[in-house]
Scaffold this active site. Structure first.
Site, PDB file in Angstrom:
ATOM      1  N   TYR A   1      -3.153   5.216  -4.426  1.00  0.00           N
ATOM      2  CA  TYR A   1      -4.297   6.117  -4.410  1.00  0.00           C
ATOM      3  C   TYR A   1      -3.875   7.362  -5.191  1.00  0.00           C
ATOM      4  CZ  TYR A   1      -6.416   3.414  -0.582  1.00  0.00           C
ATOM      5  OH  TYR A   1      -6.966   2.413   0.179  1.00  0.00           O
TER       6      TYR A   1
ATOM      7  N   SER B   1       0.820  -1.206   0.000  1.00  0.00           N
ATOM      8  CA  SER B   1       0.000   0.000   0.000  1.00  0.00           C
ATOM      9  C   SER B   1       0.855   1.257   0.000  1.00  0.00           C
ATOM     10  CB  SER B   1      -0.907   0.010   1.236  1.00  0.00           C
ATOM     11  OG  SER B   1      -1.591   1.251   1.342  1.00  0.00           O
TER      12      SER B   1
ATOM     13  N   HIS C   1     -13.889  -2.888  -1.277  1.00  0.00           N
ATOM     14  CA  HIS C   1     -12.936  -2.404  -0.263  1.00  0.00           C
ATOM     15  C   HIS C   1     -13.173  -3.085   1.088  1.00  0.00           C
ATOM     16  CE1 HIS C   1      -9.906   0.935  -0.292  1.00  0.00           C
ATOM     17  NE2 HIS C   1      -9.897   0.676   0.996  1.00  0.00           N
TER      18      HIS C   1
ATOM     19  N   LYS D   1      -8.293  -1.676  -9.137  1.00  0.00           N
ATOM     20  CA  LYS D   1      -8.937  -2.319  -7.983  1.00  0.00           C
ATOM     21  C   LYS D   1     -10.096  -1.462  -7.482  1.00  0.00           C
ATOM     22  CE  LYS D   1      -7.950  -3.978  -3.269  1.00  0.00           C
ATOM     23  NZ  LYS D   1      -8.859  -3.081  -2.516  1.00  0.00           N
TER      24      LYS D   1
ATOM     25  N   THR E   1      -6.244   1.921  -6.888  1.00  0.00           N
ATOM     26  CA  THR E   1      -7.521   1.768  -6.190  1.00  0.00           C
ATOM     27  C   THR E   1      -8.425   2.945  -6.561  1.00  0.00           C
ATOM     28  OG1 THR E   1      -6.493   0.592  -4.351  1.00  0.00           O
ATOM     29  CG2 THR E   1      -8.643   1.593  -3.936  1.00  0.00           C
TER      30      THR E   1
END
Length: 365
Positions: free
Chosen positions: A134, A112, A261, A237, A160
């Site tokens: 992100y 992440s 999520h 995603k 994402t």
């Protein structure tokens, strides 16, 4: 008084209560909670439990092979570790331990952008790392992050797309949850860690940090720009609508992850497993499809394959195992998952994951 030790876990669910016993209640709620009244969080399990897999008999299968191919690379089983933020929150070794366990198990580790360990230390474990992004407010910072991920040796880029804003998570609001001061977003340029450690009435610190760093208005044109400027395989995603999956492929995605999520964004969204067959039908053979949200064992991975997925991502159970035993706990969990999946494939009459995609499913209950 003699204390009887707990028996070793025999399935991923066994790690949950062990983790709950060692984690502070607020941290447990942060990991386990969903958004709103957690309808979607619970719905993920309900939907998976209603998927009946119709086994085939007399196929000559005694032992199944788990090997699979994703994004042009070979992996030991059709499973990846889902991207999850701040893993040092549950164990001091955090992302490094979980990535090392993934390397030993031969599965991809999705790192992440909100990881609490620099991506360079994660890739140094030798794991096959896919970097999760992100979209940042400043496109120049996006380019900076991409360059860093490539330089570190990441194998894929996972964008994402289901977080225009962070879902309201009632457990965190009630607990006034905030990150401890020593925990930082090690991969986020200008991470705004002051916000993650502070407090604003009615807003969780993590939500405040995300709102300051992430762009709320990501568009398809941004995704196309990313596909044109990044030479890593692109994974999108957070899609549930088949039309969005098709647009993602049109924008250059090599894979899509059907995900709500983990029930942490739009409460009331359908379960990921419910939408999976429609997404698979919509994209056909144009890209790989992975299932995320609610995976709790090998039978769930079999269900995902039978519904048409090429693989599945496992999230919370890996944090449970990490909290309980660090790298060794995570390795034990992945070994159990592999054993469960191997048994499930054999019992379903499948020699490998590809054969499982040919199985029929029927609704249970």
């Amino acid at each position: 008084m003699e204390i009887t030790p707990s028996p070793p876990p025999v399935c991923l669910a066994d790690f949950a209560e062990l983790a709950r016993a060692v984690l502070p209640p607020q941290v447990w709620d942060y990991l386990e909670g969903g958004s709103g009244t957690e309808v979607t969080l619970g719905g993920n399990r309900v939907a998976l439990d209603r998927v009946g897999v119709l086994p085939r008999m007399l196929t000559g299968v005694a032992t199944a092979s788990l090997g699979t191919r994703l994004l042009g690379r070979e992996y030991a089983m059709p499973v990846g570790i889902a991207p999850m933020a701040y893993q040092r929150l549950v164990h001091p070794d955090g992302e490094v331990a979980l990535a090392a366990a993934a390397r030993a198990a031969g599965v991809p580790y999705l790192a992440s952008i909100l990881g609490s360990t620099p991506i360079e230390q994660v890739t140094a474990t030798g794991a096959e790392v896919w970097f999760q992004l992100y979209w940042l407010r400043d496109r120049a910072l996006v380019a900076e992050v991409l360059a860093r991920a490539r330089e570190a040796g990441c194998r894929a880029l996972v964008v994402t797309v289901d977080v225009p804003v962070l879902g309201r998570r009632f457990r965190d609001l009630r607990n006034a949850f905030r990150l401890p001061p020593e925990l930082v977003a090690a991969n986020l340029p200008g991470g705004r860690d002051d916000l993650a450690h502070g407090g604003t009435p009615g807003v969780t610190p993590v939500s405040a940090q995300s709102g300051a760093a992430f762009a709320p208005a990501l568009r398809w044109t941004d995704l196309r720009w990313l596909g044109e400027h990044c030479d890593l395989p692109l994974v999108v995603k957070g899609v549930l609508d088949p039309a969005d999956a098709v647009r993602a492929v049109d924008a250059g995605a090599r894979a899509v992850v059907v995900s709500n999520h983990g029930g942490r964004q739009l409460d009331g969204a359908p379960a990921s497993a419910t939408m999976l067959p429609e997404v698979v039908a919509a994209v056909g053979d144009r890209c790989a499809v992975l299932l995320d949200s609610g995976i709790r064992g090998g039978v769930d991975v079999l269900r995902a394959l039978a519904l048409g997925a090429h693989g599945a991502l496992v999230g919370r159970p890996m944090l449970w195992a990490l909290a309980v035993g660090g790298q060794s706990g995570a390795s034990a969990a992945l070994a159990l998952l592999a054993a469960e999946l191997r048994d499930a494939l054999a019992l379903a009459g499948c020699a490998d994951p590809a054969a499982a995609r040919e199985l029929r499913t029927v609704p249970l209950g």
